[in-house]
Write a protein that holds these residues in place. Structure first.
Motif, PDB file in Angstrom:
ATOM      1  N   ARG A 146      71.973 -49.738  -3.032  1.00 54.33           N
ATOM      2  CA  ARG A 146      72.093 -48.409  -2.419  1.00 54.33           C
ATOM      3  C   ARG A 146      71.958 -47.316  -3.468  1.00 54.33           C
ATOM      4  O   ARG A 146      71.215 -46.347  -3.300  1.00 54.33           O
ATOM      5  CB  ARG A 146      73.432 -48.266  -1.688  1.00 54.33           C
ATOM      6  CG  ARG A 146      73.655 -46.875  -1.104  1.00 54.33           C
ATOM      7  CD  ARG A 146      75.033 -46.680  -0.467  1.00 54.33           C
ATOM      8  NE  ARG A 146      76.110 -47.059  -1.357  1.00 54.33           N
ATOM      9  CZ  ARG A 146      76.913 -48.120  -1.184  1.00 54.33           C
ATOM     10  NH1 ARG A 146      76.751 -48.914  -0.160  1.00 54.33           N
ATOM     11  NH2 ARG A 146      77.870 -48.384  -2.041  1.00 54.33           N
ATOM     12  N   ASN A 147      72.647 -47.485  -4.580  1.00 53.11           N
ATOM     13  CA  ASN A 147      72.618 -46.462  -5.620  1.00 53.11           C
ATOM     14  C   ASN A 147      71.246 -46.350  -6.284  1.00 53.11           C
ATOM     15  O   ASN A 147      70.813 -45.251  -6.636  1.00 53.11           O
ATOM     16  CB  ASN A 147      73.702 -46.742  -6.666  1.00 53.11           C
ATOM     17  CG  ASN A 147      75.071 -46.442  -6.117  1.00 53.11           C
ATOM     18  OD1 ASN A 147      75.359 -45.332  -5.720  1.00 53.11           O
ATOM     19  ND2 ASN A 147      75.922 -47.437  -6.061  1.00 53.11           N
ATOM     20  N   PHE A 203      74.793 -52.507   2.662  1.00 54.23           N
ATOM     21  CA  PHE A 203      73.620 -51.649   2.533  1.00 54.23           C
ATOM     22  C   PHE A 203      72.388 -52.343   3.074  1.00 54.23           C
ATOM     23  O   PHE A 203      72.108 -53.481   2.754  1.00 54.23           O
ATOM     24  CB  PHE A 203      73.371 -51.273   1.072  1.00 54.23           C
ATOM     25  CG  PHE A 203      72.177 -50.384   0.882  1.00 54.23           C
ATOM     26  CD1 PHE A 203      72.205 -49.080   1.321  1.00 54.23           C
ATOM     27  CD2 PHE A 203      71.026 -50.856   0.279  1.00 54.23           C
ATOM     28  CE1 PHE A 203      71.107 -48.254   1.159  1.00 54.23           C
ATOM     29  CE2 PHE A 203      69.921 -50.043   0.108  1.00 54.23           C
ATOM     30  CZ  PHE A 203      69.972 -48.724   0.551  1.00 54.23           C
ATOM     31  N   HIS A 238      68.226 -51.217   3.797  1.00 50.83           N
ATOM     32  CA  HIS A 238      67.225 -50.165   3.623  1.00 50.83           C
ATOM     33  C   HIS A 238      65.902 -50.649   4.179  1.00 50.83           C
ATOM     34  O   HIS A 238      65.484 -51.754   3.853  1.00 50.83           O
ATOM     35  CB  HIS A 238      67.089 -49.821   2.134  1.00 50.83           C
ATOM     36  CG  HIS A 238      66.252 -48.630   1.881  1.00 50.83           C
ATOM     37  ND1 HIS A 238      64.932 -48.722   1.533  1.00 50.83           N
ATOM     38  CD2 HIS A 238      66.538 -47.318   1.917  1.00 50.83           C
ATOM     39  CE1 HIS A 238      64.442 -47.514   1.368  1.00 50.83           C
ATOM     40  NE2 HIS A 238      65.398 -46.642   1.591  1.00 50.83           N
ATOM     41  N   GLN A 295      73.301 -46.105 -12.689  1.00 49.63           N
ATOM     42  CA  GLN A 295      73.022 -45.007 -13.621  1.00 49.63           C
ATOM     43  C   GLN A 295      72.742 -45.544 -15.020  1.00 49.63           C
ATOM     44  O   GLN A 295      71.867 -45.033 -15.716  1.00 49.63           O
ATOM     45  CB  GLN A 295      74.191 -44.020 -13.641  1.00 49.63           C
ATOM     46  CG  GLN A 295      74.301 -43.236 -12.364  1.00 49.63           C
ATOM     47  CD  GLN A 295      75.565 -42.398 -12.295  1.00 49.63           C
ATOM     48  OE1 GLN A 295      76.575 -42.694 -12.931  1.00 49.63           O
ATOM     49  NE2 GLN A 295      75.522 -41.351 -11.499  1.00 49.63           N
ATOM     50  N   LYS A 304      77.773 -47.601  -8.828  1.00 54.90           N
ATOM     51  CA  LYS A 304      77.072 -46.373  -9.212  1.00 54.90           C
ATOM     52  C   LYS A 304      76.910 -46.300 -10.729  1.00 54.90           C
ATOM     53  O   LYS A 304      75.857 -45.927 -11.231  1.00 54.90           O
ATOM     54  CB  LYS A 304      77.834 -45.151  -8.691  1.00 54.90           C
ATOM     55  CG  LYS A 304      77.116 -43.855  -8.888  1.00 54.90           C
ATOM     56  CD  LYS A 304      77.838 -42.727  -8.192  1.00 54.90           C
ATOM     57  CE  LYS A 304      77.027 -41.456  -8.244  1.00 54.90           C
ATOM     58  NZ  LYS A 304      77.653 -40.387  -7.472  1.00 54.90           N
ATOM     59  N   VAL A 328      68.370 -46.883  -4.766  1.00 55.45           N
ATOM     60  CA  VAL A 328      67.560 -46.135  -3.799  1.00 55.45           C
ATOM     61  C   VAL A 328      67.891 -44.651  -3.897  1.00 55.45           C
ATOM     62  O   VAL A 328      66.998 -43.795  -3.895  1.00 55.45           O
ATOM     63  CB  VAL A 328      67.776 -46.667  -2.363  1.00 55.45           C
ATOM     64  CG1 VAL A 328      67.181 -45.728  -1.328  1.00 55.45           C
ATOM     65  CG2 VAL A 328      67.170 -48.051  -2.230  1.00 55.45           C
ATOM     66  N   GLU A 329      69.170 -44.315  -3.996  1.00 52.40           N
ATOM     67  CA  GLU A 329      69.577 -42.908  -4.118  1.00 52.40           C
ATOM     68  C   GLU A 329      69.038 -42.273  -5.395  1.00 52.40           C
ATOM     69  O   GLU A 329      68.791 -41.073  -5.437  1.00 52.40           O
ATOM     70  CB  GLU A 329      71.102 -42.796  -4.070  1.00 52.40           C
ATOM     71  CG  GLU A 329      71.671 -43.084  -2.696  1.00 52.40           C
ATOM     72  CD  GLU A 329      73.192 -43.144  -2.668  1.00 52.40           C
ATOM     73  OE1 GLU A 329      73.837 -43.015  -3.725  1.00 52.40           O
ATOM     74  OE2 GLU A 329      73.736 -43.356  -1.567  1.00 52.40           O
ATOM     75  N   LEU A 330      68.809 -43.098  -6.429  1.00 55.92           N
ATOM     76  CA  LEU A 330      68.242 -42.587  -7.686  1.00 55.92           C
ATOM     77  C   LEU A 330      66.718 -42.505  -7.637  1.00 55.92           C
ATOM     78  O   LEU A 330      66.090 -42.097  -8.602  1.00 55.92           O
ATOM     79  CB  LEU A 330      68.679 -43.472  -8.861  1.00 55.92           C
ATOM     80  CG  LEU A 330      70.140 -43.361  -9.261  1.00 55.92           C
ATOM     81  CD1 LEU A 330      70.505 -44.426 -10.287  1.00 55.92           C
ATOM     82  CD2 LEU A 330      70.421 -41.962  -9.840  1.00 55.92           C
ATOM     83  N   GLN A 376      62.582 -43.795 -10.722  1.00 52.21           N
ATOM     84  CA  GLN A 376      61.818 -43.052  -9.723  1.00 52.21           C
ATOM     85  C   GLN A 376      60.575 -43.822  -9.312  1.00 52.21           C
ATOM     86  O   GLN A 376      59.772 -44.203 -10.154  1.00 52.21           O
ATOM     87  CB  GLN A 376      61.401 -41.682 -10.269  1.00 52.21           C
ATOM     88  CG  GLN A 376      62.523 -40.684 -10.358  1.00 52.21           C
ATOM     89  CD  GLN A 376      62.948 -40.179  -8.999  1.00 52.21           C
ATOM     90  OE1 GLN A 376      62.142 -40.004  -8.096  1.00 52.21           O
ATOM     91  NE2 GLN A 376      64.236 -39.950  -8.844  1.00 52.21           N
TER      92      GLN A 376
END
Length: 67
Positions: free
Chosen positions: A41-42, A64, A66, A16, A12, A44-46, A25
């Motif tokens: 995974r992180n 993970f 997706h 970040q 993570k 994609v979450e962002l 994005q």
């Protein structure tokens, strides 16, 4: 690390950190050295639209998946 301390989520933190340098994005992201997929995974979450992870380890992507 002392007893009772939580292990940091380095995947993570890396995601970040990357997002602080380039817009994530709706981006298509290539992760070289993705290991088992935590960074993917992180990202994609962002908000990454698509993430492709590559690595030489046997367990690549096992943590993970997706669509």
């Amino acid at each position: 690390m002392t007893k009772g301390q939580e292990i940091p989520d380095y995947n993570k933190m890396h995601a970040q950190w990357a997002a602080s340098y380039v817009p994530i994005q709706k981006a298509k992201v290539l992760v070289v050295g993705c290991n088992t997929g935590g960074d993917c995974r992180n990202l994609v979450e962002l908000g990454a639209r698509e993430v492709l992870g590559v690595d030489v380890v046997d367990g690549i992507g096992r943590d993970f998946s997706h669509p």
